[in-house]
Design a protein around this motif. Structure first.
Motif, short mmCIF file in Angstrom:
data_model
loop_
_atom_site.label_atom_id
_atom_site.label_comp_id
_atom_site.label_asym_id
_atom_site.label_seq_id
_atom_site.Cartn_x
_atom_site.Cartn_y
_atom_site.Cartn_z
N ILE A 102 65.11 92.25 48.45
CA ILE A 102 66.21 92.27 47.47
C ILE A 102 67.45 91.62 48.06
O ILE A 102 68.14 90.82 47.40
N ARG A 103 67.75 91.95 49.32
CA ARG A 103 68.90 91.34 49.98
C ARG A 103 68.73 89.83 50.08
O ARG A 103 69.68 89.06 49.90
N ARG A 104 67.51 89.39 50.37
CA ARG A 104 67.22 87.96 50.48
C ARG A 104 67.44 87.25 49.14
O ARG A 104 67.89 86.11 49.09
N ILE A 105 67.11 87.94 48.05
CA ILE A 105 67.32 87.37 46.72
C ILE A 105 68.80 87.09 46.48
O ILE A 105 69.17 86.02 45.97
N PHE A 106 69.66 88.04 46.86
CA PHE A 106 71.09 87.84 46.68
C PHE A 106 71.62 86.70 47.55
O PHE A 106 72.56 86.00 47.16
N LYS A 107 71.02 86.50 48.71
CA LYS A 107 71.42 85.40 49.58
C LYS A 107 70.97 84.06 49.00
O LYS A 107 71.73 83.08 48.99
N ASP A 108 69.72 84.01 48.52
CA ASP A 108 69.15 82.74 48.06
C ASP A 108 69.56 82.37 46.65
O ASP A 108 69.30 81.24 46.21
N ILE A 109 70.19 83.29 45.94
CA ILE A 109 70.53 83.03 44.54
C ILE A 109 71.52 81.86 44.41
O ILE A 109 71.55 81.16 43.40
N SER A 110 72.30 81.64 45.49
CA SER A 110 73.25 80.53 45.46
C SER A 110 72.56 79.18 45.61
O SER A 110 73.17 78.13 45.35
N ASN A 111 71.28 79.18 46.02
CA ASN A 111 70.54 77.93 46.17
C ASN A 111 69.76 77.55 44.92
O ASN A 111 69.14 76.48 44.89
N LEU A 112 69.77 78.41 43.90
CA LEU A 112 69.03 78.12 42.68
C LEU A 112 69.61 76.89 41.97
O LEU A 112 70.82 76.72 41.87
N PHE A 119 59.32 74.46 38.92
CA PHE A 119 58.23 74.65 39.87
C PHE A 119 58.17 73.58 40.95
O PHE A 119 57.31 73.64 41.83
N ALA A 120 59.07 72.62 40.90
CA ALA A 120 59.11 71.59 41.94
C ALA A 120 60.23 71.82 42.94
O ALA A 120 60.34 71.11 43.93
N VAL A 121 61.05 72.81 42.68
CA VAL A 121 62.19 73.11 43.55
C VAL A 121 61.85 74.27 44.46
O VAL A 121 61.48 75.36 43.99
N LYS A 122 61.96 74.07 45.78
CA LYS A 122 61.54 75.05 46.76
C LYS A 122 62.25 76.39 46.58
O LYS A 122 61.60 77.45 46.50
N TYR A 123 63.58 76.40 46.52
CA TYR A 123 64.33 77.65 46.45
C TYR A 123 64.10 78.39 45.13
O TYR A 123 64.13 79.62 45.10
N ASP A 124 63.86 77.64 44.05
CA ASP A 124 63.56 78.29 42.77
C ASP A 124 62.23 79.02 42.85
O ASP A 124 62.09 80.14 42.32
N LEU A 125 61.24 78.40 43.49
CA LEU A 125 59.94 79.03 43.64
C LEU A 125 60.02 80.27 44.53
O LEU A 125 59.42 81.30 44.22
N ILE A 126 60.76 80.17 45.64
CA ILE A 126 60.93 81.32 46.54
C ILE A 126 61.58 82.47 45.80
O ILE A 126 61.18 83.64 45.95
N PHE A 127 62.58 82.17 44.97
CA PHE A 127 63.25 83.19 44.16
C PHE A 127 62.24 83.87 43.23
O PHE A 127 62.22 85.11 43.10
N PHE A 258 57.64 88.40 59.35
CA PHE A 258 58.91 87.77 59.73
C PHE A 258 58.71 86.37 60.30
O PHE A 258 59.68 85.62 60.44
N ASN A 259 57.48 86.04 60.63
CA ASN A 259 57.18 84.69 61.13
C ASN A 259 56.65 83.78 60.03
O ASN A 259 56.18 82.68 60.31
N THR A 260 56.71 84.24 58.79
CA THR A 260 56.26 83.44 57.65
C THR A 260 57.40 83.29 56.66
O THR A 260 58.44 83.94 56.78
N GLU A 261 57.19 82.44 55.67
CA GLU A 261 58.20 82.28 54.62
C GLU A 261 57.53 81.96 53.30
O GLU A 261 56.32 81.68 53.25
N GLY A 262 58.31 81.99 52.24
CA GLY A 262 57.78 81.66 50.92
C GLY A 262 56.78 82.69 50.42
O GLY A 262 56.86 83.88 50.74
N ILE A 263 55.79 82.21 49.68
CA ILE A 263 54.82 83.10 49.06
C ILE A 263 53.95 83.82 50.10
O ILE A 263 53.53 84.96 49.89
N LEU A 264 53.70 83.18 51.25
CA LEU A 264 52.91 83.82 52.30
C LEU A 264 53.61 85.08 52.82
O LEU A 264 52.96 86.09 53.10
N ASN A 265 54.93 85.02 52.94
CA ASN A 265 55.70 86.17 53.38
C ASN A 265 55.56 87.33 52.39
O ASN A 265 55.29 88.47 52.79
#
Length: 293
Positions: A102-112, A119-127, A258-265
């Motif tokens: 949830i905290r990560r969502i608030f951090k990444d929301i500025s990158n939307l 579906f082609a934008v990395k940060y939108d998909l992570i969100f 913590f060593n992964t990111e995106g959907i794998l995380n």
């Protein structure tokens, strides 16, 4: 030695827990207002915060800061409940990873970017992945606590269990200074690398979500192993050994995330909770079956 033990036990009593909750609430409010002030000053170019622009260019991102303090309180609750219930202690681990997302969502929301090409934008998909993970994890934690309640209703307290609880209280008391030192060191290390290190001018601030918590879950793995070993003092039941071993595996999967990111995380975190639920479910069924034999 007795004075040190008394001091450590002070951190585990209910009065201190209630006072800590109030203090954290006030600190979170002050930190939120302070973060908003920094965003405003950055917007009017009164100060330049280029290194951490993702946290200081959107007012919504300011929610990241109070959530960080809420997470600190959740860490304290995890230690507080360690002597009281192993399943609640594990449940608190799951709550922490949910709050981290949830905290990560608030951090990444500025990158939307919120374009038609979502579906082609990395940060939108992570969100999107994180939003789905929050709902799934919240539901899974609910199931875990329901199973935990069923287990507590069937629990029987005896001398061996009381001795085991005393051992867990000693471990929790030891964890208090360890986590305090780790938190201060993690914050100091981040400040130095972010603002004063010449070699870290280009710093990956996705790693800000790993600060403290990656090392914290390493400590928890060691604590879980200790709990497993000490559990043999009050019970050598096969089901209990498997349950506690399964919880260790669940914590290890959280650490690996913590060593992964995106959907794998998100998948790894969800699977770690699913694994914990299955272990607890099978343990409860096994215990019920043994009683009926």
């Amino acid at each position: 030695m007795k004075k040190i033990q008394t001091l450590l036990n002070f951190f585990l009593n209910e009065k201190f827990k209630d006072k800590s909750e109030n203090v954290i609430i006030y600190i979170s409010i002050i930190a939120f207002i302070g973060h908003l002030l920094f965003i405003f000053l950055n917007k009017i170019n009164f100060i330049q915060l280029e290194l951490v622009t993702s946290l200081y260019n959107n007012p919504i991102a300011a929610i990241y800061t109070p959530f960080s303090f809420i997470l600190i309180y959740e860490v304290y609750l995890l230690v507080y409940y360690l002597p009281k219930s192993t399943t609640i202690y594990i449940g608190k681990q799951y709550e922490i990873i949910l709050l981290i997302i949830i905290r990560r969502i608030f951090k990444d929301i500025s990158n939307l970017e919120l374009t038609s090409n979502w579906f082609a934008v990395k940060y939108d998909l992570i969100f999107l992945y994180d939003i789905v993970a929050v709902v799934v994890l919240f539901f899974l934690i609910f199931i875990f606590y329901r199973l935990s309640d069923l287990q507590k209703k069937e629990a029987v307290i005896n001398d061996k269990i009381e001795r085991f609880i005393a051992i867990k209280k000693g471990i929790a008391s030891f964890l208090v200074p360890v986590l305090l030192i780790l938190s201060f060191y993690s914050f100091y290390d981040w400040i130095v690398k972010s603002f004063f290190s010449v070699n870290e001018l280009v710093y990956n601030f996705d790693d800000i979500n790993k600060i403290f918590f990656e090392d914290f879950f390493t400590v928890l793995i060691l604590v879980d192993v200790l709990i497993l070993l000490f559990s043999f003092l009050h019970s050598d039941k096969f089901s209990t050994v498997i349950r506690n071993s399964g919880f260790i595996i669940s914590t290890i999967m959280i650490k690996l995330s913590f060593n992964t990111e995106g959907i794998l995380n998100d998948i790894l975190l969800v699977f770690s909770v699913v694994f914990g639920i299955l272990i607890l479910l099978i343990h409860n069924k096994y215990e019920k079956l043994k009683k009926n034999i």
